[in-house]
Motif scaffolding. Structure first.
Motif, PDB file in Angstrom:
ATOM      1  N   PRO A 665       0.821  -1.225   0.000  1.00 57.45           N
ATOM      2  CA  PRO A 665       0.000   0.000   0.000  1.00 57.45           C
ATOM      3  C   PRO A 665       0.851   1.271   0.000  1.00 57.45           C
ATOM      4  CG  PRO A 665       0.002  -0.988   2.172  1.00 57.45           C
ATOM      5  CD  PRO A 665       0.754  -1.936   1.308  1.00 57.45           C
ATOM      6  N   ASP A 666       1.684   1.434  -1.040  1.00 54.08           N
ATOM      7  CA  ASP A 666       2.589   2.578  -1.163  1.00 54.08           C
ATOM      8  C   ASP A 666       2.448   3.126  -2.574  1.00 54.08           C
ATOM      9  OD1 ASP A 666       4.593   4.426  -1.268  1.00 54.08           O
ATOM     10  OD2 ASP A 666       6.202   3.038  -0.748  1.00 54.08           O
ATOM     11  N   PRO A 667       2.166   4.449  -2.719  1.00 54.99           N
ATOM     12  CA  PRO A 667       2.008   5.010  -4.066  1.00 54.99           C
ATOM     13  C   PRO A 667       3.209   4.761  -4.949  1.00 54.99           C
ATOM     14  CG  PRO A 667       1.210   6.554  -2.418  1.00 54.99           C
ATOM     15  CD  PRO A 667       1.894   5.459  -1.661  1.00 54.99           C
ATOM     16  N   ALA A 668       4.392   4.560  -4.361  1.00 47.92           N
ATOM     17  CA  ALA A 668       5.575   4.323  -5.185  1.00 47.92           C
ATOM     18  C   ALA A 668       5.520   2.980  -5.896  1.00 47.92           C
ATOM     19  CB  ALA A 668       6.832   4.395  -4.298  1.00 47.92           C
ATOM     20  N   GLN A 669       4.642   2.105  -5.437  1.00 48.58           N
ATOM     21  CA  GLN A 669       4.536   0.767  -6.037  1.00 48.58           C
ATOM     22  C   GLN A 669       3.727   0.781  -7.333  1.00 48.58           C
ATOM     23  OE1 GLN A 669       5.938  -2.161  -4.906  1.00 48.58           O
ATOM     24  NE2 GLN A 669       7.065  -0.782  -3.507  1.00 48.58           N
ATOM     25  N   ALA A 671       4.133   2.451 -10.178  1.00 46.92           N
ATOM     26  CA  ALA A 671       4.953   2.367 -11.390  1.00 46.92           C
ATOM     27  C   ALA A 671       5.512   0.968 -11.571  1.00 46.92           C
ATOM     28  CB  ALA A 671       6.088   3.400 -11.322  1.00 46.92           C
ATOM     29  N   ALA A 672       5.987   0.382 -10.456  1.00 43.83           N
ATOM     30  CA  ALA A 672       6.549  -0.975 -10.563  1.00 43.83           C
ATOM     31  C   ALA A 672       5.470  -1.989 -10.973  1.00 43.83           C
ATOM     32  CB  ALA A 672       7.181  -1.364  -9.223  1.00 43.83           C
ATOM     33  N   THR A 673       4.315  -1.826 -10.436  1.00 46.37           N
ATOM     34  CA  THR A 673       3.215  -2.744 -10.782  1.00 46.37           C
ATOM     35  C   THR A 673       2.830  -2.579 -12.244  1.00 46.37           C
ATOM     36  OG1 THR A 673       2.384  -2.590  -8.507  1.00 46.37           O
ATOM     37  CG2 THR A 673       0.876  -3.440 -10.179  1.00 46.37           C
ATOM     38  N   ARG A 674       2.801  -1.313 -12.699  1.00 41.60           N
ATOM     39  CA  ARG A 674       2.457  -1.070 -14.105  1.00 41.60           C
ATOM     40  C   ARG A 674       3.494  -1.684 -15.027  1.00 41.60           C
ATOM     41  NH1 ARG A 674       1.911   4.089 -13.726  1.00 41.60           N
ATOM     42  NH2 ARG A 674       4.056   4.577 -14.274  1.00 41.60           N
ATOM     43  N   GLN A 675       4.799  -1.591 -14.629  1.00 47.05           N
ATOM     44  CA  GLN A 675       5.856  -2.157 -15.439  1.00 47.05           C
ATOM     45  C   GLN A 675       5.761  -3.680 -15.478  1.00 47.05           C
ATOM     46  OE1 GLN A 675       8.052  -0.651 -17.349  1.00 47.05           O
ATOM     47  NE2 GLN A 675       8.962  -2.636 -17.994  1.00 47.05           N
ATOM     48  N   ALA A 676       5.423  -4.298 -14.353  1.00 41.15           N
ATOM     49  CA  ALA A 676       5.291  -5.764 -14.316  1.00 41.15           C
ATOM     50  C   ALA A 676       4.140  -6.227 -15.215  1.00 41.15           C
ATOM     51  CB  ALA A 676       5.048  -6.215 -12.875  1.00 41.15           C
ATOM     52  N   ALA A 677       3.071  -5.492 -15.221  1.00 43.89           N
ATOM     53  CA  ALA A 677       1.934  -5.857 -16.072  1.00 43.89           C
ATOM     54  C   ALA A 677       2.303  -5.747 -17.545  1.00 43.89           C
ATOM     55  CB  ALA A 677       0.740  -4.968 -15.755  1.00 43.89           C
ATOM     56  N   THR A 678       3.081  -4.672 -17.889  1.00 34.99           N
ATOM     57  CA  THR A 678       3.479  -4.498 -19.284  1.00 34.99           C
ATOM     58  C   THR A 678       4.372  -5.641 -19.738  1.00 34.99           C
ATOM     59  OG1 THR A 678       3.342  -2.084 -19.028  1.00 34.99           O
ATOM     60  CG2 THR A 678       4.598  -2.927 -20.911  1.00 34.99           C
ATOM     61  N   VAL A 696      -5.278   1.451 -17.115  1.00 34.28           N
ATOM     62  CA  VAL A 696      -6.238   0.798 -16.225  1.00 34.28           C
ATOM     63  C   VAL A 696      -5.556   0.379 -14.932  1.00 34.28           C
ATOM     64  CG1 VAL A 696      -7.661  -1.253 -15.939  1.00 34.28           C
ATOM     65  CG2 VAL A 696      -7.783   0.061 -18.056  1.00 34.28           C
ATOM     66  N   VAL A 697      -4.353  -0.225 -15.039  1.00 29.49           N
ATOM     67  CA  VAL A 697      -3.633  -0.672 -13.841  1.00 29.49           C
ATOM     68  C   VAL A 697      -3.286   0.519 -12.959  1.00 29.49           C
ATOM     69  CG1 VAL A 697      -1.471  -1.701 -13.013  1.00 29.49           C
ATOM     70  CG2 VAL A 697      -2.760  -2.776 -14.879  1.00 29.49           C
ATOM     71  N   SER A 698      -2.824   1.615 -13.558  1.00 29.66           N
ATOM     72  CA  SER A 698      -2.464   2.796 -12.770  1.00 29.66           C
ATOM     73  C   SER A 698      -3.658   3.320 -11.990  1.00 29.66           C
ATOM     74  CB  SER A 698      -1.918   3.883 -13.694  1.00 29.66           C
ATOM     75  OG  SER A 698      -0.703   3.472 -14.284  1.00 29.66           O
ATOM     76  N   GLU A 699      -4.787   3.444 -12.651  1.00 34.22           N
ATOM     77  CA  GLU A 699      -5.964   3.999 -11.996  1.00 34.22           C
ATOM     78  C   GLU A 699      -6.475   3.086 -10.887  1.00 34.22           C
ATOM     79  OE1 GLU A 699      -7.277   6.904 -12.237  1.00 34.22           O
ATOM     80  OE2 GLU A 699      -5.995   7.595 -13.857  1.00 34.22           O
ATOM     81  N   LEU A 700      -6.594   1.771 -11.182  1.00 34.75           N
ATOM     82  CA  LEU A 700      -7.192   0.869 -10.213  1.00 34.75           C
ATOM     83  C   LEU A 700      -6.272   0.644  -9.018  1.00 34.75           C
ATOM     84  CD1 LEU A 700      -8.897  -1.838 -12.489  1.00 34.75           C
ATOM     85  CD2 LEU A 700      -9.889   0.217 -11.453  1.00 34.75           C
ATOM     86  N   ARG A 706      -5.084   4.399  -2.311  1.00 29.42           N
ATOM     87  CA  ARG A 706      -5.558   5.632  -1.709  1.00 29.42           C
ATOM     88  C   ARG A 706      -6.825   5.437  -0.872  1.00 29.42           C
ATOM     89  NH1 ARG A 706      -6.057  10.552  -5.762  1.00 29.42           N
ATOM     90  NH2 ARG A 706      -3.818  10.072  -5.806  1.00 29.42           N
ATOM     91  N   TYR A 707      -7.773   4.617  -1.380  1.00 27.02           N
ATOM     92  CA  TYR A 707      -9.077   4.524  -0.723  1.00 27.02           C
ATOM     93  C   TYR A 707      -9.364   3.147  -0.119  1.00 27.02           C
ATOM     94  CZ  TYR A 707      -9.727   8.644  -3.656  1.00 27.02           C
ATOM     95  OH  TYR A 707      -9.573   9.857  -4.273  1.00 27.02           O
ATOM     96  N   GLY A 708      -8.541   2.166  -0.466  1.00 25.90           N
ATOM     97  CA  GLY A 708      -8.809   0.823   0.005  1.00 25.90           C
ATOM     98  C   GLY A 708      -8.006   0.470   1.239  1.00 25.90           C
ATOM     99  N   ALA A 709      -7.821  -0.821   1.433  1.00 23.44           N
ATOM    100  CA  ALA A 709      -7.083  -1.316   2.590  1.00 23.44           C
ATOM    101  C   ALA A 709      -6.318  -2.558   2.168  1.00 23.44           C
ATOM    102  CB  ALA A 709      -8.037  -1.631   3.751  1.00 23.44           C
ATOM    103  N   ALA A 710      -5.253  -2.812   2.904  1.00 29.10           N
ATOM    104  CA  ALA A 710      -4.451  -4.011   2.623  1.00 29.10           C
ATOM    105  C   ALA A 710      -5.263  -5.252   2.980  1.00 29.10           C
ATOM    106  CB  ALA A 710      -3.152  -3.938   3.410  1.00 29.10           C
ATOM    107  N   PRO A 711      -4.968  -6.402   2.352  1.00 26.22           N
ATOM    108  CA  PRO A 711      -3.953  -6.606   1.299  1.00 26.22           C
ATOM    109  C   PRO A 711      -4.492  -6.193  -0.065  1.00 26.22           C
ATOM    110  CG  PRO A 711      -5.017  -8.679   1.801  1.00 26.22           C
ATOM    111  CD  PRO A 711      -5.613  -7.683   2.754  1.00 26.22           C
ATOM    112  N   ILE A 712      -3.563  -5.748  -0.947  1.00 20.60           N
ATOM    113  CA  ILE A 712      -3.910  -5.335  -2.296  1.00 20.60           C
ATOM    114  C   ILE A 712      -3.258  -6.313  -3.268  1.00 20.60           C
ATOM    115  CG2 ILE A 712      -3.763  -3.476  -3.998  1.00 20.60           C
ATOM    116  CD1 ILE A 712      -3.564  -1.501  -1.641  1.00 20.60           C
TER     117      ILE A 712
END
Length: 780
Positions: A665-669, A671-678, A696-700, A706-712
């Protein structure tokens, strides 16, 4: 005018001493042959001379030509000066001479046939009615045995037997028969009373009978019996043609030698009734029958259409709404016969003996459906007024049965069309299961039921399998079924678990039942089975509301019922539904069905279930072939209820089709998540979807952080579409809204909805999942 009476004088020794001219004419003996002979030689009976004085009434005398004649005689004793008997003066009247006594006149003029026989069944006396029946004058029958006067037949033997029985037993009897008579051109029904005749000492002298012609009463009873028979024989099925055939079976041969039923075409379809034409009437032949094999009298083949001209008895009967009787010799009858004969495929059967016909309209509830025609060819009696009354009563009963069958067919057609419109015509494409299905509407008189099935694609490549049954039949059940189908699809779109979905469906049914304008579902009853299969986890989650458990066939060939709680039927309310979950190997077959497949009044449910499991293990080339095998093995020949069968063979999505990442649950993650999906899309060869997927990945993921809770967690599924899912531990679902110009956020979900094919959210046991799908071909 000569004296027709005869007189003879007999001395005390029984010798004829005097003979009149009337006696000669009566017996054929001249005076020189009769005088001096013993009276016993002239009598047919061996009577002692001393018994002559006791003879009065009728005696049998042998004519000079050898035949017997019965004479009504009177004996008057002659005495001498010493008062000793010197002989008798015998006077006799010839047969047929006028009666002088009141009793004699009453006997002679009686309306019923009356006869007197001696103990050897020889005629002694007949009245005028009896002579009319026999067709000969009285003098021809007197002295002759009864069997000599009639033809050798079963009914004459029975009549003679009863005469002898009265003599042997000395008791009267009542004898009913339906036979012909020598002077009558047709058979009659008779009620005959026979009784012994005795003298003052009780000695049996002969028998007497009185025969009453009860033909009218006999036929009245026959017509009543035929109506009672028709009540049981006509309308056994709700089939129009079969009902018409049953009417023919009642009429032929007891009332007609040939009969037919013609109906308007609209009676055989679903259209409303037109008015009866005033000129030519066009009807379709649906049934006919004859006493002759092959029905050669029929000028119209079964199923053919025929036009009846306005002058015909058929058209008249339908226009006037009453039975029309026509007889041979009448212009309308002869014209009709000539027209029929020119069209008859077998020559001229009507001309060869048809002498009476009747056309009766088939009317029910104020509507004319067609006409029934009866023709007599072999039967000698013409149709009369009583026959017309009977035929109208019979036709009215048959018409009601035909109309009931027509209404049932129309309602069945409507219900079936409605049901087919509500059932899935083509199952949606999805990768989770391979499916095959069968739906068999009930052929019983109860009508179409409320069975249904459905296959509903869900998010995450999952699929929902549904079967349900509204107890009851007809359009109300089908309409209720339509409501439930729509409700299940709506609730499935919310992506509820099976037990929660049934709870909401139960609330809906309860609401419908309490609605004043509802379908009273609670009284009808409804059941449902809802199952969700996930090809990623290969798990099947299902729950039932009063529905039979599905059968499961594993890849090793073993079959069993899935153990689960049936739950209460829909509409009971207040009771929970229990979900069952199990892991399935790929290639398993799940069989969902309605109770019509295994339940019947004459069947054991456990035995039928065992047959179902055995049938599911039979090798088959396809699921469609397996459906046919199951129905053939398990379904009774005449199922009393609708049957829905849904077979689903499970598939599985392999590890190479699913990619999952846990996200801190860190905004810095992001970009890394988007890169892994690509990178994963590149590995799958889906680079053309990378741009949309990155957005889509960036937004979701950003929204989840920002609004949810762990685990993500982020999951990509490569199926028929590319599915992107982001799960978090919060149960709060997002809502799509349009952001204002001065808003800094609020455009994420709107962007996702615009870029993807569809999107949504579903609740999970640990929170929620936001998902979206995009086709594997570029949108632009």
């Amino acid at each position: 005018m000569e004296d027709a009476s005869a007189a003879a004088i007999i001395d005390a020794r029984g010798t004829v001493t005097g003979w009149s001219e009337g006696a000669r004419r009566l017996t054929g003996y001249p005076a020189d042959e009769a005088v001096g002979r013993s009276v016993r030689e002239l009598l047919a009976e061996d009577v002692p001379p001393e018994a002559v004085s006791a003879r009065s009434g009728t005696v049998m005398v042998r004519h000079h030509d050898g035949y017997l004649i019965g004479l009504r005689v009177r004996a008057c004793a002659v005495t001498g000066p010493d008062a000793a008997p010197h002989g008798f003066v015998i006077t006799a009247e010839p047969p047929g001479s006028a009666e002088t006594s009141l009793a004699g006149k009453a006997f002679q003029q009686a309306s019923m046939s009356m006869s007197v026989f001696d103990t050897d069944q020889r005629y002694l006396r007949l009245n005028d009615a009896a002579c009319h029946v026999m067709g000969v004058p009285e003098e021809t029958l007197l002295g002759r045995h009864f069997p000599e006067t009639v033809e050798e037949a079963e009914h004459s033997q029975g009549f003679n037997w009863h005469l002898r029985h009265v003599v042997e037993t000395g008791r009267p009897l009542r004898y009913e028969s339906y036979t012909g008579a020598p002077a009558l051109n047709r058979e009659h029904a008779w009620v005959t009373e026979m009784w012994p005749v005795r003298d003052h000492s009780g000695e049996l002298l002969g028998t007497a009978l009185a025969a009453f012609d009860s033909t009218e009463q006999y036929w009245a009873r026959q017509r009543l019996a035929l109506l009672n028979e028709a009540a049981a024989a006509i309308g056994t099925t709700l089939d129009v043609v079969r009902t018409a055939e049953e009417l023919i079976g009642v009429v032929v041969p007891r009332f007609a030698d040939f009969a037919s039923v013609d109906l308007f075409d609209w009676v055989l379809g679903a259209e409303e009734s037109p008015t009866v034409p005033t000129d030519e009437i066009v009807l379709r032949r649906v049934a006919h029958g004859s006493v002759t094999e092959g029905t050669p009298e029929a000028a119209v083949h079964l199923g053919e259409v025929d036009a009846y001209p306005a002058f015909s008895p058929i058209a008249r009967a339908m226009r006037e709404g009453r039975a029309i009787v026509s007889q041979a010799g009448e212009p309308s009858f002869m014209r009709w016969v000539a027209e029929r004969n020119t069209r008859s495929p077998q020559g001229s059967p009507y001309r060869q003996g048809a002498h009476s016909m009747m056309a009766v309209p088939l009317r029910a509830r104020g509507t004319t459906l067609g006409v029934a025609v009866a023709v007599r060819i072999r039967k000698p009696d013409d149709y009369a007024a009583d026959d017309a009354v009977f035929a109208e009563e019979l036709a009215s009963r048959a018409a009601v049965c035909v109309d009931n069958a027509r209404r049932f067919a129309r309602e069945r057609t409507t219900a079936l069309a409605l049901q087919h419109s509500l059932l899935p015509r083509g199952l949606p494409g999805q990768a989770a299961v391979q499916v095959a299905h069968r739906y068999l509407p009930s052929g019983s008189a109860a009508g179409i039921g409320g069975d249904w099935f459905d296959v509903i694609p869900l998010s995450g490549s999952r699929v929902a399998l549904v079967v349900g049954d509204v107890v009851g039949h007809g359009i109300p059940s089908t309409a209720t079924m339509g409501r439930l189908v729509t409700a299940v699809r709506t609730l499935a779109d919310v992506d509820l678990p099976p037990d929660e979905l049934l709870t909401h469906l139960d609330d809906l049914v309860t609401h419908l039942a309490s609605d004043e304008d509802g379908d009273e579902v609670a009284e009808l009853g409804a059941t449902c089975l809802y199952a969700v299969y996930d090809p990623v986890t290969r798990r099947l989650n299902l729950a039932a509301a009063g529905h039979p458990a599905p059968a499961l066939v594993l890849p090793d060939g073993s079959a069993r019922l899935i153990p689960m709680s049936a739950g209460p039927p829909l509409g009971v309310g207040g009771l929970p539904f229990e979900a069952t979950e199990l892991q399935l190997p790929e290639g398993s077959v799940v069989a969902l069905y309605t109770d019509g497949l295994i339940e019947d009044r004459d069947r054991d449910v456990d035995h039928a279930t065992d047959e179902l499991c055995r049938a599911l293990t039979v090798p088959a080339d396809s699921l469609d072939a397996l459906c046919d095998t199951v129905l053939k093995a398990v379904l009774p020949e005449e199922p009393g209820d609708d049957v829905a069968l849904l077979l689903a063979r499970t598939r599985a999505l392999g590890a190479d089709q699913v990619a999952t990442w846990d996200v801190m649950p860190d905004p810095a993650q992001v970009a890394a998540t988007r890169q892994a999906a690509t990178e994963q899309l590149t590995a799958w060869g889906l680079d053309e979807t990378a741009f949309v997927t990155e957005l889509v990945v960036s937004e979701l993921v950003t929204n989840a952080i920002r609004y949810g809770a762990a685990p993500i967690q982020l999951r990509l599924i490569r199926d028929q579409t590319l599915i992107c899912e982001v799960s978090d531990g919060s149960s709060t679902s997002p809502h799509l809204r349009r952001a204002h110009q001065d808003d800094e956020g609020g455009r994420g979900l709107l962007l996702v909805a615009q870029l993807t094919q569809r999107w949504g959210s579903r609740q999970t046991t640990r929170g929620k999942t936001i998902w979206c799908e995009q086709p594997l071909t570029p949108l632009f």
